[in-house]
Write a protein that holds these residues in place. Structure first.
Motif, PDB file in Angstrom:
ATOM      1  N   LYS A   1     -19.482 -47.860 -46.208  1.00  0.00           N
ATOM      2  CA  LYS A   1     -18.428 -47.449 -47.129  1.00  0.00           C
ATOM      3  C   LYS A   1     -17.219 -47.027 -46.293  1.00  0.00           C
ATOM      4  O   LYS A   1     -17.326 -46.913 -45.061  1.00  0.00           O
ATOM      5  CB  LYS A   1     -18.909 -46.293 -48.008  1.00  0.00           C
ATOM      6  CG  LYS A   1     -19.406 -45.071 -47.227  1.00  0.00           C
ATOM      7  CD  LYS A   1     -19.995 -44.012 -48.148  1.00  0.00           C
ATOM      8  CE  LYS A   1     -20.568 -42.845 -47.352  1.00  0.00           C
ATOM      9  NZ  LYS A   1     -21.175 -41.817 -48.237  1.00  0.00           N
TER      10      LYS A   1
ATOM     11  N   VAL B   1     -17.113 -54.449 -51.539  1.00  0.00           N
ATOM     12  CA  VAL B   1     -16.589 -53.372 -52.381  1.00  0.00           C
ATOM     13  C   VAL B   1     -15.487 -52.628 -51.626  1.00  0.00           C
ATOM     14  O   VAL B   1     -14.427 -52.313 -52.171  1.00  0.00           O
ATOM     15  CB  VAL B   1     -17.702 -52.396 -52.811  1.00  0.00           C
ATOM     16  CG1 VAL B   1     -17.104 -51.203 -53.559  1.00  0.00           C
ATOM     17  CG2 VAL B   1     -18.725 -53.101 -53.702  1.00  0.00           C
ATOM     18  N   THR B   2     -15.749 -52.369 -50.349  1.00  0.00           N
ATOM     19  CA  THR B   2     -14.777 -51.665 -49.508  1.00  0.00           C
ATOM     20  C   THR B   2     -13.498 -52.471 -49.360  1.00  0.00           C
ATOM     21  O   THR B   2     -12.386 -51.932 -49.462  1.00  0.00           O
ATOM     22  CB  THR B   2     -15.395 -51.381 -48.131  1.00  0.00           C
ATOM     23  OG1 THR B   2     -16.539 -50.532 -48.293  1.00  0.00           O
ATOM     24  CG2 THR B   2     -14.395 -50.709 -47.213  1.00  0.00           C
TER      25      THR B   2
ATOM     26  N   ARG C   1     -17.209 -56.480 -63.802  1.00  0.00           N
ATOM     27  CA  ARG C   1     -16.148 -56.028 -62.903  1.00  0.00           C
ATOM     28  C   ARG C   1     -14.861 -55.751 -63.658  1.00  0.00           C
ATOM     29  O   ARG C   1     -14.661 -56.223 -64.777  1.00  0.00           O
ATOM     30  CB  ARG C   1     -15.848 -57.087 -61.846  1.00  0.00           C
ATOM     31  CG  ARG C   1     -16.993 -57.418 -60.926  1.00  0.00           C
ATOM     32  CD  ARG C   1     -16.492 -58.344 -59.829  1.00  0.00           C
ATOM     33  NE  ARG C   1     -17.546 -59.232 -59.373  1.00  0.00           N
ATOM     34  CZ  ARG C   1     -17.339 -60.322 -58.672  1.00  0.00           C
ATOM     35  NH1 ARG C   1     -16.107 -60.654 -58.340  1.00  0.00           N
ATOM     36  NH2 ARG C   1     -18.346 -61.082 -58.301  1.00  0.00           N
TER      37      ARG C   1
ATOM     38  N   GLU D   1      -8.528 -49.736 -56.001  1.00  0.00           N
ATOM     39  CA  GLU D   1      -9.574 -49.321 -56.928  1.00  0.00           C
ATOM     40  C   GLU D   1     -10.823 -50.129 -56.620  1.00  0.00           C
ATOM     41  O   GLU D   1     -10.747 -51.202 -56.019  1.00  0.00           O
ATOM     42  CB  GLU D   1      -9.158 -49.538 -58.386  1.00  0.00           C
ATOM     43  CG  GLU D   1      -8.874 -50.992 -58.734  1.00  0.00           C
ATOM     44  CD  GLU D   1      -8.413 -51.183 -60.168  1.00  0.00           C
ATOM     45  OE1 GLU D   1      -8.155 -50.178 -60.846  1.00  0.00           O
ATOM     46  OE2 GLU D   1      -8.308 -52.352 -60.600  1.00  0.00           O
ATOM     47  N   ARG D   2     -11.984 -49.599 -57.006  1.00  0.00           N
ATOM     48  CA  ARG D   2     -13.222 -50.327 -56.749  1.00  0.00           C
ATOM     49  C   ARG D   2     -13.456 -51.357 -57.859  1.00  0.00           C
ATOM     50  O   ARG D   2     -12.968 -51.214 -58.970  1.00  0.00           O
ATOM     51  CB  ARG D   2     -14.379 -49.345 -56.630  1.00  0.00           C
ATOM     52  CG  ARG D   2     -14.305 -48.503 -55.353  1.00  0.00           C
ATOM     53  CD  ARG D   2     -15.576 -47.717 -55.117  1.00  0.00           C
ATOM     54  NE  ARG D   2     -15.667 -46.573 -56.021  1.00  0.00           N
ATOM     55  CZ  ARG D   2     -15.265 -45.344 -55.726  1.00  0.00           C
ATOM     56  NH1 ARG D   2     -14.707 -45.095 -54.559  1.00  0.00           N
ATOM     57  NH2 ARG D   2     -15.414 -44.361 -56.587  1.00  0.00           N
TER      58      ARG D   2
ATOM     59  N   TYR E   1     -12.344 -54.830 -51.374  1.00  0.00           N
ATOM     60  CA  TYR E   1     -11.686 -54.856 -52.675  1.00  0.00           C
ATOM     61  C   TYR E   1     -10.899 -53.557 -52.888  1.00  0.00           C
ATOM     62  O   TYR E   1      -9.730 -53.577 -53.312  1.00  0.00           O
ATOM     63  CB  TYR E   1     -12.735 -55.018 -53.778  1.00  0.00           C
ATOM     64  CG  TYR E   1     -12.182 -55.240 -55.169  1.00  0.00           C
ATOM     65  CD1 TYR E   1     -11.629 -54.195 -55.905  1.00  0.00           C
ATOM     66  CD2 TYR E   1     -12.207 -56.493 -55.755  1.00  0.00           C
ATOM     67  CE1 TYR E   1     -11.127 -54.383 -57.181  1.00  0.00           C
ATOM     68  CE2 TYR E   1     -11.704 -56.700 -57.035  1.00  0.00           C
ATOM     69  CZ  TYR E   1     -11.167 -55.646 -57.749  1.00  0.00           C
ATOM     70  OH  TYR E   1     -10.663 -55.844 -59.015  1.00  0.00           O
ATOM     71  N   GLU E   2     -11.522 -52.433 -52.578  1.00  0.00           N
ATOM     72  CA  GLU E   2     -10.873 -51.139 -52.767  1.00  0.00           C
ATOM     73  C   GLU E   2      -9.634 -51.007 -51.883  1.00  0.00           C
ATOM     74  O   GLU E   2      -8.596 -50.478 -52.316  1.00  0.00           O
ATOM     75  CB  GLU E   2     -11.868 -50.028 -52.453  1.00  0.00           C
ATOM     76  CG  GLU E   2     -11.346 -48.625 -52.694  1.00  0.00           C
ATOM     77  CD  GLU E   2     -12.390 -47.560 -52.443  1.00  0.00           C
ATOM     78  OE1 GLU E   2     -12.093 -46.373 -52.675  1.00  0.00           O
ATOM     79  OE2 GLU E   2     -13.524 -47.899 -52.011  1.00  0.00           O
TER      80      GLU E   2
ATOM     81  N   ALA F   1     -21.400 -45.946 -55.482  1.00  0.00           N
ATOM     82  CA  ALA F   1     -20.241 -46.809 -55.681  1.00  0.00           C
ATOM     83  C   ALA F   1     -20.256 -48.043 -54.790  1.00  0.00           C
ATOM     84  O   ALA F   1     -19.532 -49.013 -55.057  1.00  0.00           O
ATOM     85  CB  ALA F   1     -18.951 -46.022 -55.436  1.00  0.00           C
ATOM     86  N   TYR F   2     -21.078 -48.034 -53.734  1.00  0.00           N
ATOM     87  CA  TYR F   2     -21.080 -49.155 -52.785  1.00  0.00           C
ATOM     88  C   TYR F   2     -22.443 -49.844 -52.688  1.00  0.00           C
ATOM     89  O   TYR F   2     -22.622 -50.749 -51.879  1.00  0.00           O
ATOM     90  CB  TYR F   2     -20.646 -48.654 -51.395  1.00  0.00           C
ATOM     91  CG  TYR F   2     -19.279 -48.017 -51.434  1.00  0.00           C
ATOM     92  CD1 TYR F   2     -18.127 -48.786 -51.300  1.00  0.00           C
ATOM     93  CD2 TYR F   2     -19.122 -46.651 -51.659  1.00  0.00           C
ATOM     94  CE1 TYR F   2     -16.864 -48.213 -51.374  1.00  0.00           C
ATOM     95  CE2 TYR F   2     -17.870 -46.067 -51.737  1.00  0.00           C
ATOM     96  CZ  TYR F   2     -16.745 -46.858 -51.598  1.00  0.00           C
ATOM     97  OH  TYR F   2     -15.490 -46.291 -51.690  1.00  0.00           O
TER      98      TYR F   2
ATOM     99  N   GLY G   1     -17.070 -41.388 -54.502  1.00  0.00           N
ATOM    100  CA  GLY G   1     -18.242 -42.234 -54.629  1.00  0.00           C
ATOM    101  C   GLY G   1     -19.490 -41.634 -54.026  1.00  0.00           C
ATOM    102  O   GLY G   1     -20.558 -42.223 -54.063  1.00  0.00           O
TER     103      GLY G   1
END
Length: 326
Positions: free
Chosen positions: A172, A246-247, A275, A255-256, A249-250, A223-224, A26
């Motif tokens: 991140k 986002v972090t 999403r 996965e993001r 979730y990953e 990505a974040y 990312g």
């Protein structure tokens, strides 16, 4: 063109290979620079610190393991030259904000010990944490019960940063340390900005249009980044919350939440709220998914009111569902 403009229709702009892309982690893939930089070697001095080894390198700079005159181990981040511009006052800003961070004492924030320059480039000296980044920590599959306390700690650390009048701006997995003591610490404030003062209205210049994403002065990790950052507006406290979500979730799903192989595709999906479907084979409970879902809201006002409220929701969920089998 200031800020971001999306087409009126729903046709995703085509990818442009020449535009900025994101790496698998990312991070922005920056173009090679012709400038020759002095590279500190073991035994060299970075201000009062003696370099011992290189710990890592990112888009913003290089991190070294070093020691002060008392033998205390520290981490020193030396910024790349192209991230500094004395004519714009960035060096003064760094010293000012480093002073603010040095006065911030919180168990979930890496302590900033000082600031200096090397080869006309600023550096930050920070607490050296015995542990690993969240990015490394979550390479092994982890149950949600192990993940949530880490992100709760991160949220508390970010809340402390916000209370001090600052925004992280680039949260991140690579910027969160998981100590061997189990405590998480937010770090790497190379992009932090004060919520007050002359630069409070400064915004990243990332433009989204049919032809792709153009890079002028990229701030953040695509990505974040929250939709408002991608739209060219300044980061705010709820932008950090979006990045934290986002972090989380990953970490939970491996996965993001937003797909995209290039910055163009990614920015388009984030700003449209497109999403990935929630994985069906998961033991992540519905209450936890709802916390993440709210933190990823397209509009900041629809997210949690603060990072403190976000942390409280995670803590409350863990307590209320402590005896659940899921």
């Amino acid at each position: 063109m200031a800020g971001a403009r999306l087409p009126d229709d729903h046709t995703r702009p085509p990818d442009e290979p020449s535009m900025l892309e994101t790496t698998a982690s990312g991070d922005p893939a920056v173009a090679p620079r012709a400038a020759v930089l002095a590279t500190p070697e073991p035994g060299d001095n970075l201000g009062p610190y003696v370099v011992e080894a290189t710990l890592g390198q990112g888009a913003m700079g290089v991190v070294y393991k070093a020691a002060d005159d008392r033998g205390q181990k520290v981490a020193v981040k030396l910024l790349h030259r192209w991230h500094t511009d004395p004519e714009t006052g960035e060096d003064d800003w760094l010293r000012h904000e480093a002073g603010t961070l040095a006065r911030l004492s919180h168990p979930n924030v890496v302590a900033v010990l000082g600031v200096g320059t090397f080869d006309d480039r600023p550096f930050l000296a920070m607490e050296l944490v015995d542990g690993e980044t969240l990015a490394t920590w979550m390479k092994q599959p982890r149950p949600w019960r192990d993940i949530v306390p880490i992100i709760r700690d991160a949220a508390r650390g970010l809340a402390a940063v916000h209370t001090a009048g600052m925004i992280h701006g680039d949260f991140k997995p690579d910027n969160l340390m998981v100590g061997r003591d189990g405590r998480a610490r937010v770090m790497d404030f190379g992009l932090a900005r004060s919520t007050f003062g002359a630069d409070a209205t400064a915004a990243p210049t990332v433009e989204v249009e049919r032809g792709g994403v153009s890079r002028h002065r990229f701030v953040g990790t695509p990505a974040y980044m929250a939709p408002e950052q991608l739209a060219g507006r300044r980061a705010e406290a709820r932008s950090d919350q979006f990045a934290c979500s986002v972090t989380l979730y990953e970490a939970l799903y491996g996965e993001r939440p937003f797909p995209g192989q290039t910055a163009t595709e990614l920015a388009y999906n984030v700003m449209r709220g497109f999403r990935r479907p929630r994985p069906r084979t998961t033991d992540v409970p519905a209450w936890l998914h709802q916390i993440v879902h709210r933190g990823l809201a397209l509009v900041g006002a629809a997210r949690w009111p603060s990072m403190a409220a976000y942390a409280d929701a995670l803590e409350r969920g863990m307590q209320e569902h402590a005896d659940d089998d899921a």
